[in-house]
Write a protein that holds these residues in place. Structure first.
Motif, PDB file in Angstrom:
ATOM      1  N   ILE A  48      55.899 -19.479   5.233  1.00  0.00           N
ATOM      2  CA  ILE A  48      55.926 -20.871   5.681  1.00  0.00           C
ATOM      3  C   ILE A  48      56.314 -20.938   7.155  1.00  0.00           C
ATOM      4  O   ILE A  48      55.736 -21.709   7.930  1.00  0.00           O
ATOM      5  N   TYR A  49      57.276 -20.109   7.541  1.00  0.00           N
ATOM      6  CA  TYR A  49      57.708 -20.093   8.941  1.00  0.00           C
ATOM      7  C   TYR A  49      56.550 -19.711   9.864  1.00  0.00           C
ATOM      8  O   TYR A  49      56.253 -20.405  10.835  1.00  0.00           O
ATOM      9  N   LEU A  50      55.875 -18.624   9.566  1.00  0.00           N
ATOM     10  CA  LEU A  50      54.775 -18.158  10.410  1.00  0.00           C
ATOM     11  C   LEU A  50      53.629 -19.163  10.444  1.00  0.00           C
ATOM     12  O   LEU A  50      53.072 -19.452  11.505  1.00  0.00           O
ATOM     13  N   PHE A  51      53.272 -19.700   9.275  1.00  0.00           N
ATOM     14  CA  PHE A  51      52.138 -20.613   9.187  1.00  0.00           C
ATOM     15  C   PHE A  51      52.409 -21.961   9.838  1.00  0.00           C
ATOM     16  O   PHE A  51      51.465 -22.756  10.006  1.00  0.00           O
ATOM     17  N   SER A  52      53.631 -22.256  10.176  1.00  0.00           N
ATOM     18  CA  SER A  52      53.952 -23.544  10.792  1.00  0.00           C
ATOM     19  C   SER A  52      54.440 -23.403  12.239  1.00  0.00           C
ATOM     20  O   SER A  52      54.953 -24.358  12.813  1.00  0.00           O
ATOM     21  N   CYS A  53      54.229 -22.215  12.824  1.00  0.00           N
ATOM     22  CA  CYS A  53      54.634 -21.983  14.213  1.00  0.00           C
ATOM     23  C   CYS A  53      53.409 -21.704  15.088  1.00  0.00           C
ATOM     24  O   CYS A  53      52.547 -20.902  14.727  1.00  0.00           O
ATOM     25  N   GLU A  54      53.368 -22.327  16.237  1.00  0.00           N
ATOM     26  CA  GLU A  54      52.214 -22.195  17.121  1.00  0.00           C
ATOM     27  C   GLU A  54      51.996 -20.768  17.604  1.00  0.00           C
ATOM     28  O   GLU A  54      50.852 -20.346  17.786  1.00  0.00           O
ATOM     29  N   PHE A  55      53.067 -20.011  17.831  1.00  0.00           N
ATOM     30  CA  PHE A  55      52.901 -18.664  18.363  1.00  0.00           C
ATOM     31  C   PHE A  55      52.086 -17.789  17.408  1.00  0.00           C
ATOM     32  O   PHE A  55      51.380 -16.875  17.844  1.00  0.00           O
ATOM     33  N   PHE A  56      52.152 -18.096  16.111  1.00  0.00           N
ATOM     34  CA  PHE A  56      51.420 -17.322  15.107  1.00  0.00           C
ATOM     35  C   PHE A  56      50.038 -17.916  14.833  1.00  0.00           C
ATOM     36  O   PHE A  56      49.051 -17.185  14.694  1.00  0.00           O
ATOM     37  N   THR A  57      49.955 -19.243  14.760  1.00  0.00           N
ATOM     38  CA  THR A  57      48.697 -19.887  14.355  1.00  0.00           C
ATOM     39  C   THR A  57      47.705 -20.062  15.499  1.00  0.00           C
ATOM     40  O   THR A  57      46.492 -20.075  15.261  1.00  0.00           O
ATOM     41  N   ASP A  58      48.189 -20.206  16.725  1.00  0.00           N
ATOM     42  CA  ASP A  58      47.275 -20.441  17.848  1.00  0.00           C
ATOM     43  C   ASP A  58      46.173 -19.385  17.964  1.00  0.00           C
ATOM     44  O   ASP A  58      45.003 -19.740  18.146  1.00  0.00           O
ATOM     45  N   PRO A  59      46.482 -18.085  17.872  1.00  0.00           N
ATOM     46  CA  PRO A  59      45.400 -17.086  17.965  1.00  0.00           C
ATOM     47  C   PRO A  59      44.363 -17.229  16.852  1.00  0.00           C
ATOM     48  O   PRO A  59      43.167 -16.986  17.086  1.00  0.00           O
ATOM     49  N   ILE A  60      44.796 -17.621  15.653  1.00  0.00           N
ATOM     50  CA  ILE A  60      43.869 -17.787  14.527  1.00  0.00           C
ATOM     51  C   ILE A  60      42.925 -18.950  14.792  1.00  0.00           C
ATOM     52  O   ILE A  60      41.709 -18.855  14.573  1.00  0.00           O
TER      53      ILE A  60
END
Length: 250
Positions: A48-60
């Protein structure tokens, strides 16, 4: 002071409390030697933390959005018509039936391009959820309010999917002997749209809008979970699944 206020407000109105609660319950379970459930809760809270943070989701998300750049002046002139693709409506609101939030950038982009280089606008979108009013008719109303002449707007109300958008718009273009069009839709939706609209006889130029991913990390807040990021990631996953589905089926 502003930074602290911003941090507190974002943290409270975000998945942070849920993540912390799950993490603490996980620790408690491990202390009680409930290792399986404890590590499972760690995994869920971390996801949940990763999926709701821009640093992780932006590249996807960026992987989809960067495929087609902002349309050039040259391609604006080449396209014979504008094609606005549907993306949903909200029904029975206080303001009546209105476009979904992600559609407003598409409508504004259409109006902007029209004012720069006037040409016919084809709006594609039926009633996929059996709404009382079609998506295209709702969008037409918005374009009229932005000063677009009604005689330059044509609506297609039969399509319920991107594939059907393609089918019916191509039929109209062939009927009117139109050989090229400018597709206007959200940047994240553009790769799937271009795949579906691909044609040996017709030419389509992409005009993406509604960009959401950052090319570079903006600041510390990129590491703070936000509900909005979850929604953006959901849209990206939907497009990835759609791309795979269309490649397999068609």
């Amino acid at each position: 002071m502003f930074f602290l206020q911003k941090l507190i407000s974002i943290s409270l109105l975000s998945p942070v409390p849920f993540i912390v609660i799950l993490f603490l319950i996980g620790i408690s379970n491990i202390r009680d030697r409930k290792y399986r459930s404890g590590f499972l809760l760690f995994l869920i809270s971390g996801t949940i933390y990763l999926f709701s943070c821009e640093f992780f989701t932006d590249p996807i998300i960026l992987n989809l959005e960067k495929k087609y750049p902002v349309i050039s002046e040259e391609n604006i002139e080449k396209g014979e018509v504008y094609i606005l693709l549907g993306g949903g409506i909200l029904t029975d609101t206080v303001g009546g039936n209105v476009p979904a939030k992600n559609v407003y950038p598409r409508i504004l982009e259409t109006a902007k391009l029209y004012n720069k280089s006037p040409k016919k606008i084809f709006i594609s979108g039926g009633s996929p959820l059996q709404n009382k009013q079609s998506e295209s008719s709702v969008y037409k109303k918005e374009l009229l309010s932005l000063g677009i002449p009604e005689e330059d707007i044509l609506i297609e109300e039969k399509s319920n999917t991107t594939k059907e958008n393609s089918t019916y718009i191509k039929w109209i273009m062939n009927e009117k002997n139109i050989k090229s069009g400018i597709i206007i839709t959200s940047a994240v939706h553009m790769p799937r749209s271009m795949e579906v609209f691909k044609d040996s006889e017709l030419i389509f130029y992409p005009a993406p809008c509604d960009f959401t991913a950052h090319i570079k990390k903006q600041n510390f807040f990129a590491y703070i979970p936000q509900f909005k990021v979850l929604k953006d990631l959901y849209s990206a996953f939907w497009e990835y699944i759609g791309l795979v589905y269309y490649k397999i089926r068609y």
